[in-house]
Design an enzyme around this catalytic site. Structure first.
Site, PDB file in Angstrom:
ATOM      1  N   ASP A  23      29.955  34.582  31.493  1.00 49.88           N
ATOM      2  CA  ASP A  23      30.726  35.311  32.503  1.00 49.88           C
ATOM      3  C   ASP A  23      31.428  36.441  31.756  1.00 49.88           C
ATOM      4  O   ASP A  23      32.375  36.214  31.013  1.00 49.88           O
ATOM      5  CB  ASP A  23      31.739  34.355  33.162  1.00 49.88           C
ATOM      6  CG  ASP A  23      32.721  35.074  34.094  1.00 49.88           C
ATOM      7  OD1 ASP A  23      32.591  36.303  34.285  1.00 49.88           O
ATOM      8  OD2 ASP A  23      33.624  34.390  34.627  1.00 49.88           O
ATOM      9  N   LYS A  86      34.724  46.639  31.818  1.00 46.28           N
ATOM     10  CA  LYS A  86      33.758  46.350  32.883  1.00 46.28           C
ATOM     11  C   LYS A  86      33.861  47.362  34.025  1.00 46.28           C
ATOM     12  O   LYS A  86      32.882  47.634  34.712  1.00 46.28           O
ATOM     13  CB  LYS A  86      34.012  44.931  33.402  1.00 46.28           C
ATOM     14  CG  LYS A  86      32.967  44.403  34.372  1.00 46.28           C
ATOM     15  CD  LYS A  86      33.242  42.948  34.665  1.00 46.28           C
ATOM     16  CE  LYS A  86      32.292  42.358  35.692  1.00 46.28           C
ATOM     17  NZ  LYS A  86      32.587  40.926  35.916  1.00 46.28           N
ATOM     18  N   GLU A 186      27.750  36.833  40.349  1.00 48.33           N
ATOM     19  CA  GLU A 186      28.843  35.879  40.122  1.00 48.33           C
ATOM     20  C   GLU A 186      28.974  34.864  41.269  1.00 48.33           C
ATOM     21  O   GLU A 186      29.090  33.659  41.004  1.00 48.33           O
ATOM     22  CB  GLU A 186      30.158  36.625  39.887  1.00 48.33           C
ATOM     23  CG  GLU A 186      30.189  37.292  38.514  1.00 48.33           C
ATOM     24  CD  GLU A 186      31.227  38.387  38.372  1.00 48.33           C
ATOM     25  OE1 GLU A 186      32.096  38.504  39.262  1.00 48.33           O
ATOM     26  OE2 GLU A 186      31.177  39.134  37.373  1.00 48.33           O
ATOM     27  N   ASP A 210      36.715  35.561  45.332  1.00 45.26           N
ATOM     28  CA  ASP A 210      36.954  35.702  43.887  1.00 45.26           C
ATOM     29  C   ASP A 210      38.141  36.626  43.621  1.00 45.26           C
ATOM     30  O   ASP A 210      38.053  37.841  43.799  1.00 45.26           O
ATOM     31  CB  ASP A 210      35.679  36.242  43.218  1.00 45.26           C
ATOM     32  CG  ASP A 210      35.803  36.350  41.686  1.00 45.26           C
ATOM     33  OD1 ASP A 210      36.930  36.238  41.162  1.00 45.26           O
ATOM     34  OD2 ASP A 210      34.771  36.542  41.031  1.00 45.26           O
TER      35      ASP A 210
HETATM   36  P1  ADP Z   1      38.536  38.176  35.674  1.00 46.77           P
HETATM   37  O1  ADP Z   1      37.486  37.556  36.528  1.00 46.77           O
HETATM   38  O2  ADP Z   1      39.110  39.428  36.274  1.00 46.77           O
HETATM   39  O3  ADP Z   1      38.100  38.403  34.265  1.00 46.77           O
HETATM   40  P2  ADP Z   1      40.072  35.644  35.655  1.00 46.77           P
HETATM   41  O4  ADP Z   1      39.285  34.942  36.682  1.00 46.77           O
HETATM   42  O5  ADP Z   1      40.032  35.106  34.281  1.00 46.77           O
HETATM   43  O6  ADP Z   1      39.796  37.208  35.628  1.00 46.77           O
HETATM   44  O7  ADP Z   1      41.599  35.678  36.182  1.00 46.77           O
HETATM   45  C1  ADP Z   1      42.645  36.130  35.418  1.00 46.77           C
HETATM   46  C2  ADP Z   1      43.889  36.099  36.254  1.00 46.77           C
HETATM   47  O8  ADP Z   1      44.194  34.755  36.647  1.00 46.77           O
HETATM   48  C3  ADP Z   1      45.137  36.608  35.523  1.00 46.77           C
HETATM   49  O9  ADP Z   1      45.825  37.530  36.351  1.00 46.77           O
HETATM   50  C4  ADP Z   1      45.950  35.337  35.335  1.00 46.77           C
HETATM   51  O10 ADP Z   1      47.359  35.610  35.326  1.00 46.77           O
HETATM   52  C5  ADP Z   1      45.579  34.540  36.561  1.00 46.77           C
HETATM   53  N1  ADP Z   1      45.880  33.106  36.430  1.00 46.77           N
HETATM   54  C6  ADP Z   1      45.445  32.266  35.463  1.00 46.77           C
HETATM   55  N2  ADP Z   1      45.975  31.038  35.642  1.00 46.77           N
HETATM   56  C7  ADP Z   1      46.784  31.100  36.749  1.00 46.77           C
HETATM   57  C8  ADP Z   1      47.616  30.174  37.453  1.00 46.77           C
HETATM   58  N3  ADP Z   1      47.748  28.918  37.046  1.00 46.77           N
HETATM   59  N4  ADP Z   1      48.286  30.611  38.546  1.00 46.77           N
HETATM   60  C9  ADP Z   1      48.163  31.889  38.954  1.00 46.77           C
HETATM   61  N5  ADP Z   1      47.417  32.800  38.345  1.00 46.77           N
HETATM   62  C10 ADP Z   1      46.709  32.424  37.257  1.00 46.77           C
HETATM   63 MG    MG Z   2      35.692  36.852  37.152  1.00 49.92          MG
END
Ligand code: ADP
Ligand code: MG
Length: 618
Positions: A23, A86, A186, A210
Site C-alpha cells: 500500500d 503520491k 485500493e 477511505d
Molecule cells: P494514507 O492512506 O493517506 O496514507 P492512513 O490511512 O495511514 O493514510 O491514515 C493516516 C491518518 O490516520 C493520520 O491523519 C492519522 O492521524 C490518522 N489516525 C491514525 N490513527 C488514528 C486514530 N486512532 N484515531 C484517529 N485518527 C487516526
Molecule cells: Mg490509504
C-alpha cells in the site's frame, strides 16, 4: 502461462517466491505478505513498526532517509523533505497548479503539460524517483524481516488514478527493483481483505469509505464472478486526518489566546502542537478527556467538543457518499456491505455517521490502516496461483505499446492485464505541418523499443497540416478474448483513421516470454535511467524547437539583447543535451524557460501555448 520469478542476485529462476502486497499511501506506506499459515500479515521490521511514513529527506552530504526518521525533518529542513509525493505521481504541472502552495519543497513547471519534477539542492527528481525510494525502503524492510529476497509485488492505487498515474506507479516499482505483477485498486484490495469477492458465485455491490491522512475517497464497486467493477468514485483530495488535527490546533490557539501569525513563525512549536493534536485525536478511542500542557499552553479537549469540531468535515464526506451513489445510479438500500479504510476511520464519530448514512453496520474488524496492504497480499497470492478455488483469468503475458519520441516504449496495455481489454491514449505531432505519423506497435517490458518485439507498423496518413501540437491523435488498443490485438489510430479533428490487427502471442514461446521478463528485471535500473535521459533530451529538443520557432515568428517583438541572450541559453542547453546528464539538461531547460517566459507571456502566442500541449510520437 506459468508464473516465473527471478532471483536478482543470481539471475536464476525460482518457482516458490514470496510476492508482497504494497500500500503506497499519501501519508503512510506498508507491506504485507501471506504467511506460512496462509494468512495475510503485515510486515513489521524489528523496532521500526508497520507504517512507514511516506516521507523522504535529502541530507547535505547526499544521504537519503525514508520513513519515521525523515518525518522529523519536516520541521527542521522542510525544503529538503518531500511528503505527499503520491499527489504528484503521474501529474503535470497543469494538473496541480491550483494547489502548488501546499508543497513546502520546490515543484518545477518547465513545460505545463509535461510531468512535474521536484528540485532538491542542485538535483531534479521525478515523483517516480521519490516513490521508488519509498518502495525500496519497503522492499528492504520486507527482505530484512522475511530473510529472503523480495522481487515481486502487487501495488495498490486509488480507484480514481488515471492511466498515467498507474503507469508512474509501475515505473516506480521497477525502479525500486520490483517486478510489479499488477496494480490493484485500493478499494478492491480492502474488499479482498474482508474476503468479499473471493467467492466467484457471489454478486455484491459494496461501498468502500477511505479516509486517510490528507485525502478522502469513496468507491462503489460491483463484484460479479470475482471481477470488481468500479461503478463510481467520489471524494475530496484535500480532506483527511490532517484537517482534524488542524481544527484541534485552531481550538487551542483560541482558548490560549495565541497569536496565529507568531505561532506560524515558530515552526518547532507549531509542529509540537500538531503532534499533540494528533495525540489528543487518537486518545479519544479510550478516553473522553485529553488534558496536557505544552510549555505554558494548555492543551485541553473533551471528546464531545472534538466531535462538534469535526462534524462539518465528516458531513462533507457523507455528501461525497451521496454523490457517489447518485453517479452509480443506486439507492443506499442496494449497498450490501460497507468497508472502512484509512487511519482516520478509527474515530468513533466517523464510523457512526457512515453507518448511519448507509443504514447498516460497517466493516471495521480489520485494522483500517493495514487493510489495503493485506488485500494486496491476497491479490498477490491469487496471482501466484496459490488459491486453487479461484480461477485465474486470462491475462496478457507481456505489455503492449507503441514507440514514442526517442525510441521509447509507451505501454498502452500493461502486462498481466485481464483479457479482453481495451485502452487508449492521445498523442500529437511534434513538427509544424506534419501530415503523416508512424505508429509502431511493440510487445515487451523494456523501456527502449529496440529491445522489445515489434508486432506491426503503419502510417497514419492524411493528417491535415497544422502547427505542431494541434492534431489530436487517439491510439486505441483492443485485445479480444481470442488474443487478437486491434490497433486503431484516429485524428480527431479530421477523422482520418487507420488500423491494423495482430496476434501478439503468435510466434513466441513461453520460454521466450520468460527470457524477456528476466531481461527486463536484470536491466531495470539501466533501462529506467536511459529512459530518463531520453525523456530529458526530448523535452530539451522540443523546447529548442519551440523557442527557435518563436524567435522566427516574433523576432520583431523581442529586443536584440533578448534574442542574443536567448540564443546563448539555447546554445548551453544544446551542450547539455550532448552531455547526457539529465540533471544538467533539466537545469538548462529550467533556465531557458525562466528567461523566455516573460516575453512569451507578453505576446501570449496561442500557437505556442498550444504546441506545448500533448505528447508527440516523433
Ligand atoms: P494514507 O492512506 O493517506 O496514507 P492512513 O490511512 O495511514 O493514510 O491514515 C493516516 C491518518 O490516520 C493520520 O491523519 C492519522 O492521524 C490518522 N489516525 C491514525 N490513527 C488514528 C486514530 N486512532 N484515531 C484517529 N485518527 C487516526
Ligand atoms: Mg490509504
Amino acid at each position: 502461462m506459468a508464473k516465473v520469478s527471478i532471483n536478482l542476485a543470481t539471475g536464476s529462476l525460482q518457482k516458490e517466491e514470496i510476492i508482497v502486497g504494497i500500500d503506497l499511501g499519501t501519508t503512510n506506506s506498508l507491506v504485507a505478505f501471506i504467511n506460512p499459515d496462509k494468512n495475510a500479515q503485515v510486515i513489521n521490521d524489528t523496532g521500526k513498526g508497520v507504517l512507514v511514513p511516506s516521507v523522504v529527506h535529502f541530507g547535505q552530504t547526499g544521504d537519503i532517509t525514508v520513513g519515521n526518521d525523515a518525518k522529523n525533518y519536516l520541521v527542521t529542513d522542510p525544503q529538503n523533505t518531500i511528503f505527499s509525493v503520491k499527489r504528484l505521481l503521474g501529474r503535470s504541472y497543469h494538473d496541480i497548479e491550483n494547489y502548488k502552495d501546499f508543497f513546502s519543497y520546490k515543484v518545477i513547471d518547465d513545460n505545463t503539460e509535461s510531468l512535474v519534477k521536484i528540485k532538491v539542492g542542485d538535483k531534479f527528481y521525478t515523483p517516480i524517483d521519490l516513490s521508488a525510494l519509498i518502495l525500496k525502503e519497503l522492499k528492504e524492510r520486507a527482505e530484512h524481516a522475511l530473510k529472503t529476497p523480495v522481487n515481486r509485488a502487487v501495488i495498490t492505487v486509488p480507484a480514481y488514478f488515471n492511466d498515467s498515474q498507474r503507469q508512474a506507479t509501475r515505473d516506480a516499482g521497477k525502479l525500486a527493483g520490483l517486478d510489479v505483477l499488477r496494480i490493484v485498486n485500493e478499494p478492491t484490495a480492502a474488499s479482498l481483505a474482508y474476503g468479499i469477492g473471493l467467492d466467484p458465485e457471489e454478486t455484491k455491490t459494496i461501498a468502500v469509505y477511505d479516509l486517510g491522512g490528507g485525502t478522502f475517497d469513496v468507491s462503489i464497486l460491483q463484484i460479479q464472478n470475482g471481477i470488481f467493477e468500479v461503478l463510481a468514485t467520489n471524494g475530496d483530495t484535500f480532506l483527511g486526518g490532517d484537517d482534524f488535527d488542524r481544527v484541534i490546533i485552531d481550538y487551542w490557539i483560541e482558548k490560549n489566546n495565541l497569536d496565529k501569525a507568531q505561532l506560524a513563525e515558530n515552526r518547532e512549536l507549531s509542529q509540537q502542537l500538531r503532534l499533540k493534536a494528533e495525540e489528543a485525536k487518537k486518545s479519544f478511542a479510550h478516553q473522553s478527556i485529553f488534558n496536557e500542557q505544552l510549555g505554558d499552553i494548555w492543551c485541553t479537549l473533551d471528546k464531545q467538543t472534538f466531535e462538534q469540531l469535526m462534524l462539518p468535515k465528516v458531513q462533507q464526506t457523507i455528501t461525497c457518499c451521496q454523490n457517489a451513489l447518485k453517479d452509480a445510479k443506486l439507492d443506499v438500500k442496494q449497498i450490501d456491505e460497507v468497508v472502512m479504510v484509512g487511519g482516520s476511520t478509527r474515530t468513533a464519530l466517523v464510523k457512526q455517521m457512515v453507518a448511519g448514512f448507509f443504514g447498516r453496520p460497517v466493516h471495521d474488524e480489520v485494522n483500517p490502516d493495514e487493510v489495503v496492504a493485506l488485500g494486496a497480499a491476497i491479490q498477490a497470492d491469487i496471482m501466484a496461483g496459490n488459491r486453487k478455488d479461484i480461477l485465474l483469468l486470462d491475462v496478457t503475458p507481456l505489455s503492449l505499446g507503441i514507440e514514442t519520441m526517442g525510441g521509447l516504449m509507451d505501454v498502452i496495455i500493461p502486462r498481466n492485464a485481464k483479457v479482453p481489454t481495451k485502452a487508449g491514449r492521445q498523442y500529437t505531432t511534434s513538427v509544424d505541418g506534419q501530415v503523416n505519423m508512424k505508429v509502431a506497435v511493440y510487445q515487451g517490458e523494456r523501456d527502449l523499443v529496440k529491445e522489445n518485439r515489434k508486432l506491426a507498423e503503419f502510417n497514419l496518413k492524411g493528417i491535415p497540416a497544422m502547427p505542431a501540437g494541434f492534431p489530436k491523435i487517439d491510439i486505441n488498443f483492443l485485445l479480444n478474448a481470442d488474443g487478437i490485438l486491434k490497433v486503431q489510430a484516429i485524428e480527431l479533428r479530421s477523422g482520418v483513421k487507420q488500423e491494423v490487427e495482430v496476434k501478439p502471442t503468435y510466434g513466441i514461446t513461453d520460454d521466450q516470454v520468460e527470457q524477456m521478463l528476466m531481461d527486463s528485471i536484470t536491466h531495470a535500473k539501466d533501462d529506467v535511467s536511459q529512459r530518463m535521459i531520453i525523456e530529458a533530451r526530448t523535452e530539451g529538443e522540443q523546447m529548442i524547437y519551440t523557442v527557435e520557432r518563436f524567435l522566427q515568428k516574433h523576432g520583431a517583438s523581442v529586443t536584440d539583447e533578448e534574442t542574443a541572450q536567448t540564443n546563448e541559453y539555447v546554445a548551453t542547453l544544446k551542450q547539455a543535451l550532448e552531455s547526457g546528464d539529465k540533471d544538467l539538461i533539466h537545469k538548462r531547460i529550467d533556465e531557458l524557460n525562466e528567461f523566455t517566459r516573460p516575453f512569451a507571456e507578453r505576446l501570449m502566442d496561442q500557437a505556442i501555448s498550444h504546441a506545448m500541449k500533448g505528447k508527440s510520437i516523433d
